[in-house]
Design an enzyme around this catalytic site. Structure first.
Site, PDB file in Angstrom:
ATOM      1  N   ILE A  37       0.840  -1.191   0.000  1.00 13.15           N
ATOM      2  CA  ILE A  37       0.000   0.000   0.000  1.00 13.15           C
ATOM      3  C   ILE A  37       0.880   1.248   0.000  1.00 13.15           C
ATOM      4  O   ILE A  37       1.651   1.476   0.927  1.00 13.15           O
ATOM      5  CB  ILE A  37      -0.946   0.020   1.220  1.00 13.15           C
ATOM      6  CG1 ILE A  37      -1.732  -1.291   1.302  1.00 13.15           C
ATOM      7  CG2 ILE A  37      -1.883   1.222   1.132  1.00 13.15           C
ATOM      8  CD1 ILE A  37      -2.502  -1.641   0.042  1.00 13.15           C
ATOM      9  N   LYS A  38       0.720   2.021  -1.052  1.00 10.37           N
ATOM     10  CA  LYS A  38       1.521   3.234  -1.221  1.00 10.37           C
ATOM     11  C   LYS A  38       0.767   4.412  -0.600  1.00 10.37           C
ATOM     12  O   LYS A  38      -0.394   4.662  -0.932  1.00 10.37           O
ATOM     13  CB  LYS A  38       1.765   3.473  -2.716  1.00 10.37           C
ATOM     14  CG  LYS A  38       2.929   4.378  -3.045  1.00 10.37           C
ATOM     15  CD  LYS A  38       3.154   4.340  -4.552  1.00 10.37           C
ATOM     16  CE  LYS A  38       4.304   5.232  -4.971  1.00 10.37           C
ATOM     17  NZ  LYS A  38       4.406   5.261  -6.453  1.00 10.37           N
ATOM     18  N   ILE A  39       1.434   5.114   0.298  1.00  8.68           N
ATOM     19  CA  ILE A  39       0.801   6.182   1.071  1.00  8.68           C
ATOM     20  C   ILE A  39       1.686   7.423   1.038  1.00  8.68           C
ATOM     21  O   ILE A  39       2.901   7.327   1.245  1.00  8.68           O
ATOM     22  CB  ILE A  39       0.581   5.725   2.531  1.00  8.68           C
ATOM     23  CG1 ILE A  39      -0.441   4.577   2.562  1.00  8.68           C
ATOM     24  CG2 ILE A  39       0.120   6.880   3.415  1.00  8.68           C
ATOM     25  CD1 ILE A  39      -0.699   4.013   3.932  1.00  8.68           C
TER      26      ILE A  39
END
Length: 217
Positions: A82-84
């Site tokens: 998950i890219k945040i």
């Protein structure tokens, strides 16, 4: 240093994968929008091509919604990361998701202090942006080196993904600075494979062979 490809173009991913050099893929909302396809559809297809970490980015900037999106995306495949974005809300989301065993990649890193915060929040990866730092006169590679040195000194296990890579020289500099990974556009991967002397050498080999044995079939 491992090589990821930075794209949401499935055909580019397929071609790069056939070279045998890819360890993962990074995408972002801009790259997904460029393809004009549904996020989940694209991510699932990418996962069927590359057996490695696939970064898919959340859209929301509120941490509760980031967590919801992250949980949903993580269900698509075991390799989803998950890219945040790097921000206060993002750090809170990373902290929650990491405790749930969900891998995260904190993006839009422009300083070593941002990278430290992301790592301590539990990020699996941090992504410093070389090219964009270069654009404002701040050598991006120096930030990558600072992060690499700091992580080594303090035995931080978070991996560094050199991002905003624009040239083969960026890749070389990232490797020499201690980055664990570089995420690279397809065109730059192809540029890395080429050299004028290689082309000249191949041409000479072919001419010598044809001179000795006739044209090859």
């Amino acid at each position: 240093m491992k090589i990821f490809i930075d794209t949401a173009n499935v055909e580019e991913i397929r071609k790069a994968s056939e070279l045998g050099v890819l360890s993962g893929v990074t995408t972002n909302p801009s790259l997904i929008a460029k393809e004009g396809r549904d996020l989940k559809e694209v991510v699932e297809e990418i996962c069927s091509i590359v057996d490695g970490p696939i970064s898919a980015e959340v859209i929301s900037l509120e941490y509760e919604k980031m967590i919801e999106e992250g949980r949903e995306l993580s269900k698509l495949h075991k390799n989803i990361v998950i890219k945040i974005p790097m921000c206060e809300e993002g750090l809170k989301a990373v902290s929650v998701l990491s405790k749930e065993g969900i891998k995260t990649n904190v993006t839009l890193i422009f300083s070593s202090m941002q990278a430290l915060l992301a790592a301590r929040a539990g990020a699996t990866y941090v992504s410093p942006f070389l090219g964009r730092l270069d654009d404002i006169g701040n050598p991006g590679i120096e930030v990558v080196k600072q992060i690499a040195d700091m992580f080594k000194i303090h035995e931080i296990k978070t991996e560094i993904i050199a991002a905003s890579v624009r040239t083969p020289m960026h890749v070389l500099e990232a490797a020499m600075a201690g980055s664990h990974i570089a995420t690279i556009p397809y065109k730059v991967i192809i540029q890395m494979s080429k050299h004028a002397l290689t082309d000249i050498g191949i041409e000479k080999f072919m001419k010598d062979y044809e001179k000795a044995f006739g044209e090859s079939k």
